[in-house]
Motif scaffolding. Structure first.
Motif, short mmCIF file in Angstrom:
data_model
loop_
_atom_site.label_atom_id
_atom_site.label_comp_id
_atom_site.label_asym_id
_atom_site.label_seq_id
_atom_site.Cartn_x
_atom_site.Cartn_y
_atom_site.Cartn_z
N GLU A 229 5.41 3.71 -2.17
CA GLU A 229 5.15 4.79 -2.62
C GLU A 229 4.43 5.47 -1.61
N VAL A 230 4.44 7.11 -2.07
CA VAL A 230 4.01 7.97 -0.80
C VAL A 230 3.06 8.79 -1.52
N GLN A 231 2.07 8.82 -0.69
CA GLN A 231 0.73 9.57 -1.12
C GLN A 231 0.82 10.60 0.10
N ILE A 232 0.64 12.06 -0.35
CA ILE A 232 0.54 13.26 0.45
C ILE A 232 -0.86 13.60 0.57
N VAL A 233 -1.38 13.77 1.78
CA VAL A 233 -2.62 14.31 2.05
C VAL A 233 -2.30 15.73 2.75
N GLY B 50 10.12 9.17 -5.61
CA GLY B 50 8.63 9.25 -4.70
C GLY B 50 8.40 7.89 -4.03
N LYS B 51 9.38 7.14 -3.54
CA LYS B 51 9.27 6.16 -2.62
C LYS B 51 10.01 6.45 -1.36
N GLU C 14 8.52 17.74 -0.77
CA GLU C 14 8.29 17.27 -2.43
C GLU C 14 9.55 17.06 -2.64
N LYS D 154 0.98 -1.14 0.09
CA LYS D 154 -0.02 0.13 0.00
C LYS D 154 0.96 1.25 -0.02
N PRO D 155 0.34 2.14 -0.63
CA PRO D 155 1.23 3.53 -0.60
C PRO D 155 1.21 4.05 0.95
N LYS E 270 0.69 6.83 3.68
CA LYS E 270 0.17 8.07 3.55
C LYS E 270 0.55 9.00 4.52
N ASP F 236 -8.49 10.14 7.32
CA ASP F 236 -7.77 9.93 6.20
C ASP F 236 -6.89 8.97 6.29
#
Ligand code: PHB
Length: 396
Positions: free
Chosen positions: A77-81, A71-72, A63, A37-38, A40, A103
């Motif tokens: 994988e990284v997901q930004i909120v 991006g990892k 970023e 899973k990415p 978060k 979230d």
């Protein structure tokens, strides 16, 4: 309503349950499921109000580090909120809960304002969510309320102002005033300043305050000439600092103004001539000369068309520390023991110079003495070398 803690714990139980099933049926383990899973990452920062630019710069820098890592982090994988906390302490706990519960972020990076930080701190202490503080200096976070899942890559409010007090004291200043917003960052910076001065026999004879984020400075400025002080120390930042420095100059006050370095950080352009010659102490400055800084400043300029400042540096370091922890456990946040061990023992190159993590999980760094000259906060010396916060009351 379920508590934040029970949600986090049940999330972990689901993963652990998955692991048990996996052994029996050789389907992917809980760790493998989690790793696929990415990751978060919640960014809870001010994107509006007097500290908006601070939050933006921290975000850009996070970023940049992510882009450097493809991006990892730790293979995930990284997901930004993102969430705009508006520097409103009254909404702090609720906003932090939105990220942690609604979230379901794995990591929370936040925030700038000390009062908002206390709301985040309450929530992450309860939920056990990994939190990295990229700016707010609230002392308690890495003192009496320290927690194993909370790290700070910025400073304690005490640190920079302490350096300023030491520098003034050393040159024989005996009487000073302190002027600031009336909230944790202003008060705790004032304590650091006072202690630094006192080490050399100086004292703060008057503290002048106004409410955050008010900018009605005139009634306070009017009192300064009669105080009989040799220096005025201060804590202001962002939009408020621009206006304060301009009004101080316009008031024609002869007593030199100095402060915690946020006073002139990232705001020298709009402050213009009013900032010329102001001395401050901070964990960054123009002219810090090392390869990491050169590369970071270039990357920041390329991405944003503006110059990096201390806020950007601390955001970059929050992401560096996270990367380092995740790499040590190959992205497996469930391996808390090894994750925290790697982060606690981290020593790495920051654009500000070499840094390490203290036993109370705050950052250890040089406090530079700077002088504002022609649009730059020129480093003119070191006010305190490798300064660690005392971490008073932290038992980790
Ligand atoms: C804080 O509230 O801790 C704070 C805010 C802005 C700064 C520094 C500290 O520039």
């Amino acid at each position: 309503m379920k508590s934040v803690r029970s949600d986090a714990v049940s999330r972990r139980r689901v993963l652990k349950g998955a692991a048990t099933v996996a052994v029996a049926s050789s389907v992917p383990t809980g760790w493998a499921i989690a790793q696929a899973k990415p990751l978060k990452v919640g960014l809870m920062l001010p994107y509006s109000g007097t500290f908006a630019k601070l939050g933006e710069n921290i975000t850009f820098a996070v970023e940049i580090l992510l882009a450097e890592k493809g991006g990892k982090l730790g293979g995930r994988e990284v997901q930004i909120v993102k969430l705009d906390d508006e520097s409103k302490p009254e909404n702090g706990p609720q906003n932090a809960e939105r990220l942690v519960k609604r979230d379901a972020v794995d990591v929370l990076i936040g925030t700038v304002h000390s009062g908002v930080q206390m709301g985040i701190h309450k929530v992450v202490r309860e939920s056990g969510t990994l939190c990295i503080v990229p700016n707010a200096g609230a002392n308690a976070v890495t003192r009496e309320l320290c927690a194993k899942n909370v790290f700070r890559t910025s400073f304690t409010n005490w640190q920079p102002a302490h350096g300023m007090g030491l520098a003034l004291g050393k040159r024989g200043i005996k009487k000073a005033a302190w002027i600031t917003w009336d909230y944790a960052a202003g008060a705790e910076s004032g304590d650091g300043f006072k202690e630094g001065l006192a080490k050399h026999g100086g004292e703060v004879v008057k503290t002048l305050t106004l409410k955050f984020p008010e900018t009605n400075f005139q009634p306070l400025l009017a009192q300064i000439p009669d105080l009989g002080v040799e220096a005025v120390g201060s804590f202001f930042a962002g939009g408020g600092a621009i206006q304060f420095v301009k009004e101080y100059k316009a008031a024609g006050i002869k007593v030199p103004l100095c402060g915690s370095g946020f006073l002139t950080e990232g705001v020298l352009g709009p402050q213009g001539d009013a900032a010329e010659g102001i001395e401050t102490a901070l964990h960054y400055g123009d002219g810090v000369d090392n390869p990491k800084n050169a590369a970071f400043r270039k990357a920041f300029k390329d991405k944003t068309q503006r110059d990096a400042d201390v806020y950007a540096v601390k955001g970059y370091d929050a992401a560096q520390l996270l990367a380092l922890g995740l790499e040590a456990v190959k992205g497996n946040l469930e391996d808390e023991a090894n994750l925290y061990k790697a982060m606690r023992s981290a020593k790495f190159d920051s654009p500000r110079g070499a840094v390490s993590i203290s036993p109370s999980q705050d950052i250890v760094h040089n406090i530079y003495l700077r002088r504002a000259e022609k649009g730059e906060n020129k480093v003119v010396g070191i006010a305190a070398e490798s300064l660690a916060d005392p971490g008073t009351g932290c038992k980790l």
